[in-house]
Each structure stands twice: as C-alpha cells, then as structure tokens.
Motif scaffolding. Structure first.
Motif, PDB file in Angstrom:
ATOM      1  N   SER A 124       0.831  -1.200   0.000  1.00  0.00           N
ATOM      2  CA  SER A 124       0.000   0.000   0.000  1.00  0.00           C
ATOM      3  C   SER A 124       0.865   1.250   0.000  1.00  0.00           C
ATOM      4  O   SER A 124       0.511   2.255  -0.634  1.00  0.00           O
ATOM      5  CB  SER A 124      -0.951  -0.006   1.187  1.00  0.00           C
ATOM      6  OG  SER A 124      -0.250  -0.067   2.373  1.00  0.00           O
ATOM      7  N   LEU A 125       2.022   1.186   0.678  1.00  0.00           N
ATOM      8  CA  LEU A 125       2.898   2.356   0.655  1.00  0.00           C
ATOM      9  C   LEU A 125       3.458   2.592  -0.742  1.00  0.00           C
ATOM     10  O   LEU A 125       3.526   3.737  -1.219  1.00  0.00           O
ATOM     11  CB  LEU A 125       4.039   2.175   1.647  1.00  0.00           C
ATOM     12  CG  LEU A 125       3.680   2.421   3.104  1.00  0.00           C
ATOM     13  CD1 LEU A 125       4.784   1.972   4.003  1.00  0.00           C
ATOM     14  CD2 LEU A 125       3.401   3.887   3.318  1.00  0.00           C
ATOM     15  N   LEU A 126       3.849   1.480  -1.413  1.00  0.00           N
ATOM     16  CA  LEU A 126       4.356   1.620  -2.783  1.00  0.00           C
ATOM     17  C   LEU A 126       3.277   2.216  -3.676  1.00  0.00           C
ATOM     18  O   LEU A 126       3.524   3.124  -4.478  1.00  0.00           O
ATOM     19  CB  LEU A 126       4.775   0.261  -3.331  1.00  0.00           C
ATOM     20  CG  LEU A 126       5.988  -0.409  -2.700  1.00  0.00           C
ATOM     21  CD1 LEU A 126       6.204  -1.766  -3.315  1.00  0.00           C
ATOM     22  CD2 LEU A 126       7.211   0.447  -2.892  1.00  0.00           C
ATOM     23  N   ALA A 127       2.031   1.716  -3.528  1.00  0.00           N
ATOM     24  CA  ALA A 127       0.952   2.216  -4.369  1.00  0.00           C
ATOM     25  C   ALA A 127       0.686   3.682  -4.089  1.00  0.00           C
ATOM     26  O   ALA A 127       0.444   4.471  -4.997  1.00  0.00           O
ATOM     27  CB  ALA A 127      -0.304   1.395  -4.130  1.00  0.00           C
ATOM     28  N   MET A 128       0.758   4.071  -2.797  1.00  0.00           N
ATOM     29  CA  MET A 128       0.529   5.473  -2.459  1.00  0.00           C
ATOM     30  C   MET A 128       1.588   6.356  -3.091  1.00  0.00           C
ATOM     31  O   MET A 128       1.310   7.488  -3.471  1.00  0.00           O
ATOM     32  CB  MET A 128       0.541   5.656  -0.943  1.00  0.00           C
ATOM     33  CG  MET A 128      -0.826   5.615  -0.322  1.00  0.00           C
ATOM     34  SD  MET A 128      -0.765   5.131   1.392  1.00  0.00           S
ATOM     35  CE  MET A 128       0.048   6.500   2.113  1.00  0.00           C
ATOM     36  N   SER A 129       2.818   5.845  -3.166  1.00  0.00           N
ATOM     37  CA  SER A 129       3.861   6.698  -3.733  1.00  0.00           C
ATOM     38  C   SER A 129       3.784   6.732  -5.262  1.00  0.00           C
ATOM     39  O   SER A 129       4.117   7.726  -5.868  1.00  0.00           O
ATOM     40  CB  SER A 129       5.240   6.247  -3.261  1.00  0.00           C
ATOM     41  OG  SER A 129       5.749   5.249  -4.086  1.00  0.00           O
ATOM     42  N   TYR A 130       3.333   5.651  -5.906  1.00  0.00           N
ATOM     43  CA  TYR A 130       3.341   5.629  -7.364  1.00  0.00           C
ATOM     44  C   TYR A 130       2.063   6.146  -8.007  1.00  0.00           C
ATOM     45  O   TYR A 130       2.079   6.588  -9.141  1.00  0.00           O
ATOM     46  CB  TYR A 130       3.568   4.200  -7.865  1.00  0.00           C
ATOM     47  CG  TYR A 130       4.989   3.731  -7.789  1.00  0.00           C
ATOM     48  CD1 TYR A 130       6.024   4.507  -8.273  1.00  0.00           C
ATOM     49  CD2 TYR A 130       5.300   2.497  -7.240  1.00  0.00           C
ATOM     50  CE1 TYR A 130       7.326   4.070  -8.197  1.00  0.00           C
ATOM     51  CE2 TYR A 130       6.602   2.044  -7.170  1.00  0.00           C
ATOM     52  CZ  TYR A 130       7.615   2.843  -7.649  1.00  0.00           C
ATOM     53  OH  TYR A 130       8.895   2.413  -7.582  1.00  0.00           O
ATOM     54  N   THR A 131       0.921   6.055  -7.298  1.00  0.00           N
ATOM     55  CA  THR A 131      -0.341   6.303  -7.993  1.00  0.00           C
ATOM     56  C   THR A 131      -0.479   7.758  -8.436  1.00  0.00           C
ATOM     57  O   THR A 131       0.057   8.680  -7.806  1.00  0.00           O
ATOM     58  CB  THR A 131      -1.538   5.910  -7.127  1.00  0.00           C
ATOM     59  OG1 THR A 131      -2.708   6.068  -7.900  1.00  0.00           O
ATOM     60  CG2 THR A 131      -1.649   6.787  -5.907  1.00  0.00           C
ATOM     61  N   ASN A 132      -1.204   7.920  -9.539  1.00  0.00           N
ATOM     62  CA  ASN A 132      -1.458   9.258 -10.060  1.00  0.00           C
ATOM     63  C   ASN A 132      -2.922   9.614  -9.859  1.00  0.00           C
ATOM     64  O   ASN A 132      -3.404  10.601 -10.386  1.00  0.00           O
ATOM     65  CB  ASN A 132      -1.111   9.288 -11.552  1.00  0.00           C
ATOM     66  CG  ASN A 132      -0.891  10.676 -12.063  1.00  0.00           C
ATOM     67  OD1 ASN A 132      -0.665  11.597 -11.278  1.00  0.00           O
ATOM     68  ND2 ASN A 132      -0.968  10.840 -13.366  1.00  0.00           N
ATOM     69  N   ASP A 133      -3.639   8.794  -9.096  1.00  0.00           N
ATOM     70  CA  ASP A 133      -5.085   8.933  -8.986  1.00  0.00           C
ATOM     71  C   ASP A 133      -5.443   9.126  -7.516  1.00  0.00           C
ATOM     72  O   ASP A 133      -5.022   8.341  -6.668  1.00  0.00           O
ATOM     73  CB  ASP A 133      -5.721   7.659  -9.548  1.00  0.00           C
ATOM     74  CG  ASP A 133      -7.232   7.710  -9.526  1.00  0.00           C
ATOM     75  OD1 ASP A 133      -7.812   7.819 -10.599  1.00  0.00           O
ATOM     76  OD2 ASP A 133      -7.807   7.641  -8.430  1.00  0.00           O
ATOM     77  N   LEU A 134      -6.191  10.185  -7.216  1.00  0.00           N
ATOM     78  CA  LEU A 134      -6.459  10.505  -5.812  1.00  0.00           C
ATOM     79  C   LEU A 134      -7.304   9.437  -5.137  1.00  0.00           C
ATOM     80  O   LEU A 134      -7.076   9.098  -3.983  1.00  0.00           O
ATOM     81  CB  LEU A 134      -7.174  11.844  -5.719  1.00  0.00           C
ATOM     82  CG  LEU A 134      -6.294  13.062  -5.560  1.00  0.00           C
ATOM     83  CD1 LEU A 134      -7.154  14.278  -5.370  1.00  0.00           C
ATOM     84  CD2 LEU A 134      -5.375  12.904  -4.376  1.00  0.00           C
TER      85      LEU A 134
END
Lengths: 502, 123
Positions: A124-134
């Motif tokens: 989830s931390l990786l996704a939070m850092s990579y995502t471009n979608d709020l």
C-alpha cells in the motif's frame, strides 16, 4: 530498457500476491517468501531509480486501456522511486533484523499472518507513492490503516487491542476528512487524476472562482493526512502504539507508515493542487505553526517520559514536526529538506527501535533507569543504538545532521519565520541531546553494584543472537552513514525529482 | 434562498450527516456507537458523490436504443467510486467490530475510555 516501465506495477503486485500466498504458507515458508519478495522489490526500486535518474524525466503508465481523463495511472519519477526504495529497504531490513523479536511475540501458528501484514503495508505504501489517482490513493490509505492496525495488535496482550482500536478510530477520522476532500475536489474540477486536477485548479485560480471551496478542500486533505501521520494536536495515539507493539511493528509504523501519508501530502501539495495555489490559501502557515509546536512539545514530553520505548515514540512526534515545518516554509528548498528528513528519520528511527529491542526485551527493563550498565552486557546493540542516538541528535557525519542543516538552510531568508524556525530547531536539538544522550550515558555506566544497584552479572539474559539481527542492524547503521556522507548526491536527486514532480 | 436550499438539498443533507457521523465517531465512548458514527459519516460521503454524479433528466449509463451520445447519460464515475468506497468501509467496519469483540472479552466493557484506563493500570 522500456521494460523497466513495468517495474512499479510489478513491485506493487508482487507484494500484494505475496500477502495472499502467505496466508496459506507455514511460518518458515512465509518468512523466506516475504524476505525474497521484499528483496526483489528493493532491486526493482533500485532499477527504477537509476532508470529515472538517467532519463531525467517522469513516466506515466496506463493501468488498463483507457487514456488520461478516464483511466487509472501510475506515474514515476526520481522522487517516487526513491521513496519506494526507502520503504522497501526499511521493510526488508526491519523484518530481517527483528526475526527473533517476531518469533518471541507471535504464536508459531500465526507467524505467517504477521508477514501478510508486512507485505500489505509495503504494497500500500508503494501504491501510495506511485499512484497518479487521488481515489486510488484513498483506497490504499485505508489498506495501510488496516495493516498498521494489525501490526500494533501482533503482540497479543489486552492493552494492544485498546491501543489498536484507538489508532483505528483516529485514523478513520483522518481518512473520512481526506475522502470528503477528494469528493469535493472532484466536484470542483471533474477529475481524479492528479495532473488533470492541476490544470483545472490552475484555471480556477486564474479566474478566481471557488476560492473558498478550494481552501476548504485543501484544509480537509491536509488535516486528514496530518491526523494520520500524527502531527502535534493529533499525536495522542503515537506513544502507546509505538511503545507497546512489537519492535518490528514500531519500526515500520514510525519510519514508513506515517511517512507515507506525508509523502502523499507533498504529492497533493506539489503535484495535485500546485504549490503556487497552496501558498495563497494560508494552509502552509498552519503546517509551519503545528510543526514548530510539535518540535518543541514532542521533545519536552520525551524528556519527562520514564518508559524507554515511549521516549523514542515521543521523539517521533518531534521529528514529524520537523518535516511539517520544512513543508510549511513553502519553498522548494524547504520541501527538499522535508523529504530528506523523511529518509533520515526513517533510517534512524528504525535503527533505534530495533537495536533497543535487546535492552527492552532482555532484562525486561521498561524504564530508562533500568538501562544503567546494559552497554557492557550487550556491546553490539549498545554501539548501534548510540549511532542512532547520535544521528537523531544531529552529530556530524550522520543522517540527522544533514537534515537539520538543510532545514536550517531552507529557513534562512523568510523574514520573521526564519528566527522562529531556527530557534525551534536549536531548542529541539538541545532537548533531543539531553534525553537521547542521557540514555547513551546510562548504557555505558560501569556495570557494578555501586552505580546500578544490580548484581554484577555479566552474562546476558537475553540475546538476539543470530546473524540476521547483526546483518540488519549493520545495514541500518550503514544507511545512516550513507545518508550522512553521500548527502550531496542524494539531495541532487531529490532536487531533480522535485523539478520533474510537478 | 429557498431556491438555493431546494436545489442543493442533497448536498446539505450529506454535509449535515457527515458532521453528525464525524462527531459520533469522535465523541461517543461506546464502541458500537462509534462504529455507527463511522457508517453514517461514510454514507454521507457516498450520498454527496452519488448526487454530484446525477444529472437531472438523464438515464443510467447503459446504451439503450443505440443512443451512444454521452449527452443522454449520467456520469458513471461517481457511482463506481461509491461502490469502491462501500467495499472499503465494510472492511474497516468489520475489523473495528472484531476488535471491539476482543476488547469486550478482555475488559467486559464497550466503553473505550474505561478500557484505556484499565489498560494503563496494567502498566
């Protein structure tokens, strides 16, 4: 080379799948599986980091087949990949170094469940850092909360359940505010992708429409994420959560989970809304003020704390204050210093938590007074703990020194704000030195009855005697040294990353 | 003024519910009431989202009679977001309730403040 663009997606999914597979594995298999996957994610992050540094630009990766305004996206540049490198490294080293602590605290049959939580948290931390979608950001915030809650509860004594419930309730308040902010922002701009929102917000700020609404949205998101990362008035859950749970959980929660929210906040400020718009709303003054108050009060509370682990937890409150102060300065240098402090504090705090485990678990010494003379008993741990303590106080050559220097340098030239910031830095550093160096001095008090009141039993009663512990802690010390000695190139990468960030 | 209220009735109700739920979650001592507050708060956000996506006089976004122009349909994204949000809030609620059961078994109370006090006494 273009194949590397798939790596961010791979690293998120690897952790997710590892979490799922862990649920059916035995304890040993789950342990090795998690290590392998975290190591693999570490390598992937290094590859992404070098790729983005070499190309000098950020890449957008479509999730699914729909282009920009509709589809979901992953975006990665230097900063994102550096943050994921940091997260995977801390997770990898903490789980390796704390293997014995986990075995002691968790029942044998449930040990694989602990590794599920670690994998979920990392992904989830990786996704939070990579995502471009709020909205994707919101979903992973919630996954992170659930994983964090589980991490607090792994040590199954009654009070950790109460602590975890309180953590959960406070976190849910934060994520409710954040979701409200995302909803309102969607109704204002009609977009969920960060880059599209930025264009719409720029148009809105030029035309002067919806100024009040925009300020409310920014306020909601900022307060929501501040609650979740434990900024000063919302810090009440921190000492219990970090002080009672397993050492690995404490180290992961303090050095990566709360930092993930701050990184998302920086992403929202710089990439989603735009720093120029943020400056006009006055939210940064709130960040700055709360950061300053947290720096001082966190240190004062740590000074009065008798329990050793809770003292380290209180110092986290002060360090989070440093980061918010850096963001609150409102300049690129301030944000760069804040990001460097995220790395520096993460590396130092996990070192402190893990290397202190031998004292706290061993003699079951909960208070600081019990530390007296333990440095002679546990020579290796005491040395590594001292390195961490020196680093957090701001001793030259170590990570904490550079980040304090950067924060001080960023503060200069801000009129009246610079004096407040510099004074707070000085006071906080002195307080830090008082309570951390006190523990170091206590550790090295000569070990005899005259000084400690204990019998001169030189045989350690408890030992993290395994190569894994030694390897993990040495690596954490090395990261501290690297952050301190090679800070120039790391700061260059952060600055480059910030340039291509927006 | 009256016009403004009737035009934005959904939004006003949603914000009022959000505040009620938020206050419930923050100030109630009883865990069950806290969980109810959480659900009120989340539902308020979903109401706001769904009503923002609805456009008066348009149909559900399913192609009927071969009409493909987007002008005839409502915005489907908020509905999708509501669905995702419901899944998230269900899992959070489940976790919170299971922890409440655990706390009740240990301290025989649902009062969070009381349980915190008891946990402090344990040292």
């Amino acid at each position: 080379m273009d194949f590397i663009k798939n790596f961010p997606f791979f690293s998120i999914m690897l952790c997710m799948f590892c979490a799922i597979v862990n649920s059916v594995l035995g304890r040993k298999a789950a342990k090795y599986m998690t290590r392998i996957v975290l190591g693999l994610v570490l390598c992937l992050s290094v590859a992404i980091l070098f790729f983005t540094i070499k190309r000098g630009e950020a890449y957008v990766y479509y999730m699914g087949h729909f282009p920009a305004p509709w589809g979901n996206e992953i975006r990665f540049g230097c900063l994102e990949s550096m943050f994921s490198l940091f997260v995977s490294m801390i997770a990898f080293l903490s789980t390796i170094a704390g293997t014995k602590a986990v075995e002691d605290d968790v029942e044998d049959k449930k040990e694989n469940l602990f590794y599920i939580l670690v994998c979920l948290m990392t992904s989830s931390l990786l996704a939070m850092s990579y995502t471009n979608d709020l909205f994707t950001g919101y979903v992973f915030i919630e996954i992170n909360t659930i994983a964090g809650c589980g991490l607090i509860m792994v040590r199954q004594i009654g009070k950790t359940t109460v602590t975890a419930i309180r953590y959960m309730v406070i976190s849910i308040l934060g994520s409710g505010l954040f979701l409200m902010g995302v909803t309102l922002l969607y109704t204002l701009t009609g977009h969920l992708l960060m880059s599209n929102i930025k264009e719409s917000v720029a148009e809105l700020s030029v035309s002067g429409e919806y100024r009040v609404q925009l300020t409310i949205v920014i306020g909601l998101m900022m307060v929501g994420l501040a609650i979740k990362s434990g900024l000063f008035p919302f810090h009440l859950w921190i000492p219990d959560a970090y002080g009672q749970s397993n050492v690995v959980s404490s180290s992961l929660l303090s050095s990566t989970v709360s930092k993930g929210y701050i990184f998302l906040l920086i992403k929202i400020f710089v990439r989603t809304i735009g720093f120029d718009v943020i400056k006009t709303t006055g939210v940064l003054y709130i960040c700055f003020t709360l950061g300053i108050v947290a720096m001082i009060l966190g240190s004062v509370m740590a000074l009065h704390e008798q329990s050793f682990r809770r003292m380290i937890a209180y110092s986290s409150i002060a360090q989070i204050g440093y980061i918010y102060m850096g963001i609150g300065l409102g300049t690129a240098a301030g944000v760069a210093a804040a990001i460097f402090h995220i790395f520096a504090h993460g590396a130092t705090k996990s070192l402190l938590f893990i290397s202190s485990s031998e004292f706290t678990e061993g003699s079951h010494s909960k208070t600081i007074d019990d530390l007296k003379g333990l440095g002679h008993k546990y020579k290796f741990s005491a040395f590594c703990y001292s390195v961490g303590a020196f680093s957090i106080v701001g001793f030259p050559l170590l990570a904490g020194f550079v980040s304090k220097l950067l924060l001080g340098g960023a503060a200069i030239g801000h009129g009246p704000m610079q004096w407040i910031a510099l004074l707070a830095l000085a006071v906080s550093t002195i307080l830090n030195a008082i309570y951390f160096l006190k523990t170091v001095i206590y550790l090295y008090i000569p070990y005899d009855e005259e000084h400690t009141g204990k019998s001169a039993d030189m045989v350690p009663t408890y030992r993290m005697n395994c190569e894994e512990y030694v390897f993990g802690v040495i690596m954490l010390v090395a990261i501290n040294l690297i952050l301190g000695l090679a800070s120039g190139s790391i700061i260059d990468v952060i600055n480059n990353g910030l340039e291509i960030f927006s | 003024m009256w016009n403004l209220i009737t035009n934005h009735l959904n939004d006003l109700v949603a914000v009022a519910l959000f505040v009620i739920g938020f206050a419930d979650l923050l100030f109630q001592k009883n865990m069950i009431k806290k969980v109810i507050g959480l659900n009120i708060m989340d539902s308020a956000i979903y109401l706001l989202l769904a009503s923002q996506g609805y456009i008066k006089g348009r149909k559900a976004p399913i192609i009927t009679d071969g009409i493909t122009s987007a002008q005839n349909y409502i915005n489907p994204i908020p509905t999708g977001l509501v669905l995702t949000g419901i899944v998230v809030s269900v899992s959070v609620t489940a976790l919170l309730l299971s922890m409440t059961i655990r706390m009740y078994k240990k301290y025989h109370s649902l009062d969070l403040d009381y349980c915190l006090m008891m946990a402090r006494k344990e040292g």
